[in-house]
Design a protein around this motif. Structure first.
Motif, mmCIF file in Angstrom:
data_model
loop_
_atom_site.group_PDB
_atom_site.id
_atom_site.type_symbol
_atom_site.label_atom_id
_atom_site.label_comp_id
_atom_site.label_asym_id
_atom_site.label_seq_id
_atom_site.Cartn_x
_atom_site.Cartn_y
_atom_site.Cartn_z
ATOM 1 N N GLU A 308 0.831 -1.202 0.000
ATOM 2 C CA GLU A 308 0.000 0.000 0.000
ATOM 3 C C GLU A 308 0.863 1.248 0.000
ATOM 4 O OE1 GLU A 308 -3.561 1.988 2.737
ATOM 5 O OE2 GLU A 308 -3.224 -0.182 2.718
ATOM 6 N N ARG A 309 0.463 2.195 -0.857
ATOM 7 C CA ARG A 309 1.127 3.491 -0.928
ATOM 8 C C ARG A 309 0.042 4.569 -0.924
ATOM 9 N NH1 ARG A 309 4.225 0.247 0.056
ATOM 10 N NH2 ARG A 309 6.204 -0.296 -0.955
ATOM 11 N N ARG A 310 0.121 5.448 0.073
ATOM 12 C CA ARG A 310 -0.852 6.534 0.200
ATOM 13 C C ARG A 310 -0.133 7.871 0.219
ATOM 14 N NH1 ARG A 310 -6.096 6.115 2.150
ATOM 15 N NH2 ARG A 310 -6.887 3.998 2.377
ATOM 16 N N GLY A 311 -0.809 8.884 -0.308
ATOM 17 C CA GLY A 311 -0.286 10.243 -0.259
ATOM 18 C C GLY A 311 -1.437 11.219 -0.164
ATOM 19 N N THR A 312 -1.522 11.921 0.940
ATOM 20 C CA THR A 312 -2.595 12.880 1.163
ATOM 21 C C THR A 312 -2.022 14.287 1.126
ATOM 22 O OG1 THR A 312 -3.730 11.287 2.600
ATOM 23 C CG2 THR A 312 -4.446 13.584 2.718
ATOM 24 N N VAL A 313 -2.609 15.135 0.292
ATOM 25 C CA VAL A 313 -2.100 16.501 0.142
ATOM 26 C C VAL A 313 -2.142 17.220 1.488
ATOM 27 C CG1 VAL A 313 -2.476 18.727 -0.977
ATOM 28 C CG2 VAL A 313 -2.787 16.612 -2.270
ATOM 29 N N SER A 314 -1.029 17.894 1.807
ATOM 30 C CA SER A 314 -0.914 18.589 3.086
ATOM 31 C C SER A 314 -0.179 19.906 2.870
ATOM 32 C CB SER A 314 -0.162 17.721 4.098
ATOM 33 O OG SER A 314 -0.064 18.356 5.352
ATOM 34 N N ILE A 411 3.874 23.109 0.619
ATOM 35 C CA ILE A 411 2.843 22.198 0.111
ATOM 36 C C ILE A 411 3.509 20.875 -0.240
ATOM 37 C CG2 ILE A 411 1.169 21.756 -1.727
ATOM 38 C CD1 ILE A 411 0.592 24.685 -1.865
ATOM 39 N N GLY A 412 2.914 19.800 0.187
ATOM 40 C CA GLY A 412 3.445 18.469 -0.106
ATOM 41 C C GLY A 412 2.411 17.422 0.234
ATOM 42 N N THR A 413 2.862 16.263 0.694
ATOM 43 C CA THR A 413 1.954 15.166 1.016
ATOM 44 C C THR A 413 2.342 14.525 2.340
ATOM 45 O OG1 THR A 413 3.319 13.586 -0.240
ATOM 46 C CG2 THR A 413 1.462 14.606 -1.391
ATOM 47 N N ASP A 414 1.346 14.023 3.037
ATOM 48 C CA ASP A 414 1.561 13.092 4.149
ATOM 49 C C ASP A 414 1.490 11.690 3.558
ATOM 50 O OD1 ASP A 414 1.723 15.117 6.049
ATOM 51 O OD2 ASP A 414 -0.442 15.119 6.400
ATOM 52 N N ASP A 415 2.582 10.964 3.607
ATOM 53 C CA ASP A 415 2.669 9.665 2.944
ATOM 54 C C ASP A 415 2.595 8.523 3.948
ATOM 55 O OD1 ASP A 415 3.012 10.951 0.498
ATOM 56 O OD2 ASP A 415 5.200 11.026 0.736
ATOM 57 N N LEU A 416 2.064 7.405 3.490
ATOM 58 C CA LEU A 416 1.994 6.182 4.294
ATOM 59 C C LEU A 416 2.299 5.000 3.388
ATOM 60 C CD1 LEU A 416 1.282 4.659 6.933
ATOM 61 C CD2 LEU A 416 -1.088 4.584 6.123
ATOM 62 N N ASN A 417 3.350 4.260 3.712
ATOM 63 C CA ASN A 417 3.749 3.079 2.949
ATOM 64 C C ASN A 417 3.679 1.851 3.842
ATOM 65 O OD1 ASN A 417 4.388 4.871 0.827
ATOM 66 N ND2 ASN A 417 6.483 5.092 1.570
ATOM 67 N N PRO A 452 5.077 12.213 7.369
ATOM 68 C CA PRO A 452 4.267 13.429 7.276
ATOM 69 C C PRO A 452 4.993 14.528 6.510
ATOM 70 C CG PRO A 452 5.254 13.261 9.441
ATOM 71 C CD PRO A 452 5.632 12.007 8.708
ATOM 72 N N LEU A 453 4.268 15.623 6.262
ATOM 73 C CA LEU A 453 4.879 16.751 5.562
ATOM 74 C C LEU A 453 6.104 17.258 6.319
ATOM 75 C CD1 LEU A 453 4.760 18.836 3.263
ATOM 76 C CD2 LEU A 453 3.198 20.180 4.679
ATOM 77 N N GLY A 454 6.022 17.306 7.646
ATOM 78 C CA GLY A 454 7.205 17.610 8.445
ATOM 79 C C GLY A 454 8.088 16.373 8.499
ATOM 80 N N ARG A 455 8.972 16.227 7.533
ATOM 81 C CA ARG A 455 9.683 14.969 7.300
ATOM 82 C C ARG A 455 10.468 14.473 8.499
ATOM 83 N NH1 ARG A 455 6.237 14.149 3.624
ATOM 84 N NH2 ARG A 455 6.897 13.927 1.457
ATOM 85 N N VAL A 456 10.907 15.361 9.366
ATOM 86 C CA VAL A 456 11.685 14.930 10.525
ATOM 87 C C VAL A 456 10.829 14.133 11.499
ATOM 88 C CG1 VAL A 456 11.262 16.949 11.970
ATOM 89 C CG2 VAL A 456 13.433 15.729 12.168
ATOM 90 N N ASN A 457 9.497 14.225 11.370
ATOM 91 C CA ASN A 457 8.595 13.517 12.273
ATOM 92 C C ASN A 457 8.229 12.127 11.763
ATOM 93 O OD1 ASN A 457 8.492 15.894 13.829
ATOM 94 N ND2 ASN A 457 6.853 16.708 12.544
ATOM 95 N N GLN A 458 8.940 11.641 10.800
ATOM 96 C CA GLN A 458 8.699 10.314 10.233
ATOM 97 C C GLN A 458 8.853 9.217 11.287
ATOM 98 O OE1 GLN A 458 11.139 9.511 6.824
ATOM 99 N NE2 GLN A 458 10.910 7.297 6.957
ATOM 100 N N VAL A 459 7.995 8.192 11.215
ATOM 101 C CA VAL A 459 8.078 7.040 12.111
ATOM 102 C C VAL A 459 7.969 5.765 11.279
ATOM 103 C CG1 VAL A 459 7.025 5.777 14.011
ATOM 104 C CG2 VAL A 459 7.100 8.266 14.087
#
Length: 648
Positions: A308-314, A411-417, A452-459
């Motif tokens: 699954e690959r998701r991208g929500t505009v943020s 402007i970017g995306t909140d992604d979930l893989n 998330p859009l704030g890339r440093v907050n990636q988990v």
């Protein structure tokens, strides 16, 4: 730490009261209504040819406890009476199917057949609940193929709080891979889920951290109230899931389910120039089953994969390139995008040294007064998620935002893989007429990367769940049956942030945090990262959860029960022993290191005695003067610099 529990349950009932197993039972009488003791009764499971035999007791009653679910035919014969056969009996999970025989006088060689059985009023069980049978499990559309959605078809049943919607994106640890429901007002943490009669939930947050493949589920039942004594450990919903077993026929299925934004209509409320949210979900696999030895040994194998690959505009706000260098002159412009309603920004937004009445010329902070730690947070190259360095987002549409008078310049995306693979296998064998065993094992390996859009907050979450079930049923006599089950459930979950376990050391930035409760030691590699820095109106550093957290939960369950039929009564008693072990390495959990609000700028607060950090960070921002909400603050005494534009 390990915890252990031991429970005895004892249950007595008349034949028309509550019992606690999947079974067929009934009464055999002659044309006058008198009971017939000693009548021979057999129950045959059509799919596997398994035959159970018994005889009516002195009161004319018979019972077949602990039967497998599926289609059955029941035959009754007695001297001086015609043999009767009832076909088309569908036995569901936890069913107590009553099949009474009213024998007709005649020769045993004469046979009376009933081709089907109408739905009967349940008189053997007071439990409130419903069964979702295989047809509905397989044929009803499910977004994400999580059987939990079917449970909500039942009265009083809803999703648990950690589910967070039906779109396949909620749940912990892997989104869309959690089963958690609530029933009749009970909290979801009070649920109990069993898979083939053994524990399937991990006790840390009491969820089922994996989802059996839809193709592998035979049926499941949700009991919402009036539970039998076997279900006395949880007051919420009792969910019993049964995995399919092999049969005398070979079966095989290949499947793939696809969701793709290419097939989706454009969202009605999306702006004309905004693309559709990205969605690429592929769930595919195979299931196969059959006999090893006809009427004796059966097997089943299932593989279920998810990609699954998701991208929500943020969107959000980030410090401009000028602000990153200490230039806040834009804040002095009347009607600027940061303070559009400020009537006198040249006075209210001027930056001064604490205690000084003289503002910095043109609102530009001299480079010599910018604290090195603050500069490092904005420019540090090592392990930075941004090409320009630092740990705060760079604006990418600042010119357009300035022209539109907006502070939203990122402007970017909140992604979930998500990548997941599940393997399940089951083996059933019958040793003669009185001994039956089965074993079933499922293992799921999954990785979820939330960006998330704030890339440093990636988990990044890595999860491996395992569940083992072993069962042995022994028919001791026509009226006594013993059932033993062993269950093992293990959940391994590892949460990693971008700066954990990668060689990053925050002390190189000038931040020296230590763990007060452990001899003031420095941070381990799995604890490394940055303090939470929340700047209202800006994309800051704010982890959704602590990176470096590691959870290993082990559950061993031993259960044994004995079913006895005496006269008009059924007895069932037994014991349950559960051993639970939790081994965890929690990540750093601390107060926010910086929280800048419109009215105050406390910067990095001194930790309280309960803080996990032994020494305070080396930064302390101070209020600006005048006391109106400052756009930025500077401290000559500590050399710190923080900035905060409020929402436009």
């Amino acid at each position: 730490m390990p915890t252990r529990g031991f429970v005895w349950f004892l249950f007595l009932s008349s034949l028309c009261a509550q019992t606690v197993s999947t079974e067929i039972l009934g009464l055999v009488t002659d044309p006058t209504g008198a009971v017939i003791p000693g009548a021979a009764v057999t129950a045959k499971r059509i799919a596997t040819g398994d035959v159970r035999s018994t005889a009516t007791n002195e009161t004319g009653n018979y019972v077949f406890p602990l039967l497998e679910i599926g289609g059955y035919e029941v035959t009754c014969s007695a001297a001086g009476f015609k043999t009767e056969v009832v076909r088309g009996i569908i036995l569901q999970l936890q069913d107590k199917a009553r099949i009474d025989f009213h024998m007709q006088v005649g020769q045993q060689v004469e046979t009376m057949e009933v081709a089907g059985v109408a739905s009967l009023l349940r008189t053997e069980d007071a439990t409130l609940g419903s069964v979702i049978e295989s047809k509905r499990v397989v044929e009803l559309p499910l977004n994400g193929r999580n059987f939990e959605q079917l449970a909500t078809l039942m009265p009083g049943v809803t999703y648990g709080t950690s589910r967070n919607g039906v779109g396949g994106t909620g749940g912990t640890p892997i989104p869309g891979q959690t089963v958690q429901i609530a029933a009749n007002g009970q909290r979801d943490i009070q649920q109990q889920i069993t898979l083939d009669g053994v524990v399937a939930t991990e006790p840390r947050i009491n969820t089922m951290s994996f989802t059996p493949s839809i193709e592998a589920i035979d049926e499941f039942k949700v009991q919402s109230a009036v539970y039998s004594a076997e279900y006395g450990m949880n007051s919420g919903a009792q969910v019993n899931v049964a995995i399919k077993s092999g049969t005398n026929s070979f079966h095989g299925t290949l499947f793939e389910f696809v969701r793709n934004d290419t097939f989706d209509a454009r969202g009605f409320f999306l702006p004309p120039n905004q693309p559709k949210n990205k969605l690429r979900r592929n769930q595919y696999g195979a299931v196969a089953s059959g006999p090893i030895k006809k009427d004796k040994t059966f097997w089943l194998f299932n593989w279920d994969a998810r990609r699954e690959r998701r991208g929500t505009v943020s969107s959000g706000a980030a410090p401009t390139l000028d602000m990153r260098n200490g230039d806040f002159s834009e804040l002095l412009v009347p009607g600027n995008r940061w303070y559009p309603r400020d009537a006198n920004p040249a006075v209210a937004r001027a930056i001064r040294l604490p205690g000084s009445s003289t503002p910095f010329p043109n609102n530009i902070i001299p480079p010599s007064l910018i604290n090195p730690v603050s500069r490092n947070l904005l420019t540090w190259k090592d392990h930075s998620p941004f090409p320009g360095g630092g740990f705060m987002n760079y604006p990418n549409v600042d010119a357009q935002a300035r022209a539109a008078g907006s502070s939203v310049n990122v402007i970017g995306t909140d992604d979930l893989n998500i990548d997941s693979d599940q393997y399940l296998t089951r083996l059933d064998h019958r040793f003669g007429a009185n001994d039956r065993v089965f074993g079933r094992y499922v293992v799921v390996s999954a990785v979820s990367n939330s960006i998330p859009l704030g890339r440093v907050n990636q988990v990044t979450t890595q999860n491996r769940s395992q569940n083992l079930a072993i069962g042995y049923s022994k028919i001791l006599s026509a009226t006594i049956l013993n059932d033993f089950r062993y269950g093992y459930n293990k959940t391994h979950t590892d949460f990693n942030a971008p700066l954990t376990n990668v060689g990053f050391d925050m002390r190189s930035l000038g931040l020296d945090f230590r763990v007060a409760g452990d001899n003031n030691r420095t941070l381990r590699p799995n604890e490394e990262g940055l303090p939470i820095i929340s700047v209202q109106g800006f994309l800051g550093i704010n982890y959704v959860r602590e990176g470096g957290q590691l959870d290993n939960v082990y559950v061993h369950e031993f259960a044994d029960s004995v079913s006895i039929n005496r006269g008009k009564h059924n007895f069932k008693f037994g014991g349950l022993f559960i051993d639970t072990t939790l081994r965890a390495a929690p990540g750093p959990t601390c107060p926010e290191a910086s929280s800048l609000s419109p009215a105050t700028s406390p910067g990095f607060p001194t930790p309280s005695p309960n803080s996990c950090w032994a020494s305070p960070p080396p930064l302390r921002a101070q209020k600006a003067s005048p006391p109106s909400p400052p756009a930025s603050t500077s401290s000559a005494s500590t050399g710190s610099m923080t900035s905060r534009p409020p929402p436009a």
